[in-house]
Design an enzyme around this catalytic site. Structure first.
Site, short mmCIF file in Angstrom:
data_model
loop_
_atom_site.label_atom_id
_atom_site.label_comp_id
_atom_site.label_asym_id
_atom_site.label_seq_id
_atom_site.Cartn_x
_atom_site.Cartn_y
_atom_site.Cartn_z
N HIS A 48 0.79 -1.19 -0.63
CA HIS A 48 0.44 -0.50 0.50
C HIS A 48 0.87 1.56 0.27
O HIS A 48 1.71 1.32 0.23
CB HIS A 48 -0.69 0.25 1.40
CG HIS A 48 -2.29 -1.06 1.36
ND1 HIS A 48 -3.05 -0.82 2.02
CD2 HIS A 48 -2.42 -1.99 0.30
CE1 HIS A 48 -3.67 -2.46 1.92
NE2 HIS A 48 -3.40 -3.01 0.54
N GLU A 50 0.86 3.86 1.97
CA GLU A 50 1.74 4.06 3.26
C GLU A 50 2.80 3.25 3.94
O GLU A 50 3.99 3.69 4.56
CB GLU A 50 -0.12 4.39 4.59
CG GLU A 50 -0.75 4.78 4.54
CD GLU A 50 -1.64 4.16 3.25
OE1 GLU A 50 -1.59 3.73 2.36
OE2 GLU A 50 -3.33 5.03 4.04
N CYS A 78 -5.57 2.00 6.57
CA CYS A 78 -6.44 0.85 6.80
C CYS A 78 -5.76 0.38 7.55
O CYS A 78 -4.09 0.90 8.47
CB CYS A 78 -6.50 0.00 5.55
SG CYS A 78 -4.51 -0.98 5.10
N CYS A 81 -2.26 -0.20 7.09
CA CYS A 81 -0.66 0.48 7.11
C CYS A 81 -0.42 1.35 8.17
O CYS A 81 -0.08 1.86 9.22
CB CYS A 81 -1.45 1.58 6.18
SG CYS A 81 -1.27 1.07 4.34
#
Ligand SMILES: [Zn+2]
Length: 141
Positions: A48, A50, A78, A81
């Protein structure tokens, strides 16, 4: 430099992503790292925006701690993250679209807010939401 300026840089990064999410990390009013989602090209479900931007910076710093840094991300982190943010000790999270906003436009999300994750952790992280939210959602239009 204000929060919208840095979120615009995260939005620019998002446009390069496999999924349209981007993130930048800022310290002392300067961007020190930028990244986007590379889940497909890296065949890595954890890639992801992040996690990628955190990895880029901690690798560069040779230090897993990001105390004193701020992460700007187009979508609310999420749970994975948000937890990565907790482990880094990052000081602040600034996001555009919330997990609820993203669910409302049919983006796959785990429905646990980053604040819930942080509240159950051992850290305090300042969270600012809704910066350029519409632009962040518009990426998926
Ligand atoms: Zn994530």
């Amino acid at each position: 430099m204000n929060q919208e300026y840095f979120m615009r840089l995260a939005l620019e990064a998002a446009k390069k992503g496999d999924a349209l999410y981007g993130a930048v990390i800022v310290k002392d009013n300067e961007v020190v790292a930028a990244a986007y989602n590379t889940v497909n090209r890296d065949s890595d479900p954890s890639a992801h925006a992040e996690v990628n931007v955190i990895r880029n910076l901690t690798t560069q710093l040779k230090n897993p701690s990001l105390e004193g840094y701020s992460i700007y991300t187009t979508g609310e982190p999420c749970p994975m993250c948000a937890t990565a943010c907790v482990w880094t000790g990052i000081s602040e999270i600034i996001y555009g679209a919330s997990i609820q906003d993203l669910i409302s436009i049919n983006q796959a999300q785990v429905n646990i807010s980053c604040e819930e994750v942080i509240a159950k952790s051992f850290r305090k992280i300042k969270v600012t939401k809704g910066i350029l939210k519409n632009e962040c959602l518009q990426l998926f239009a």
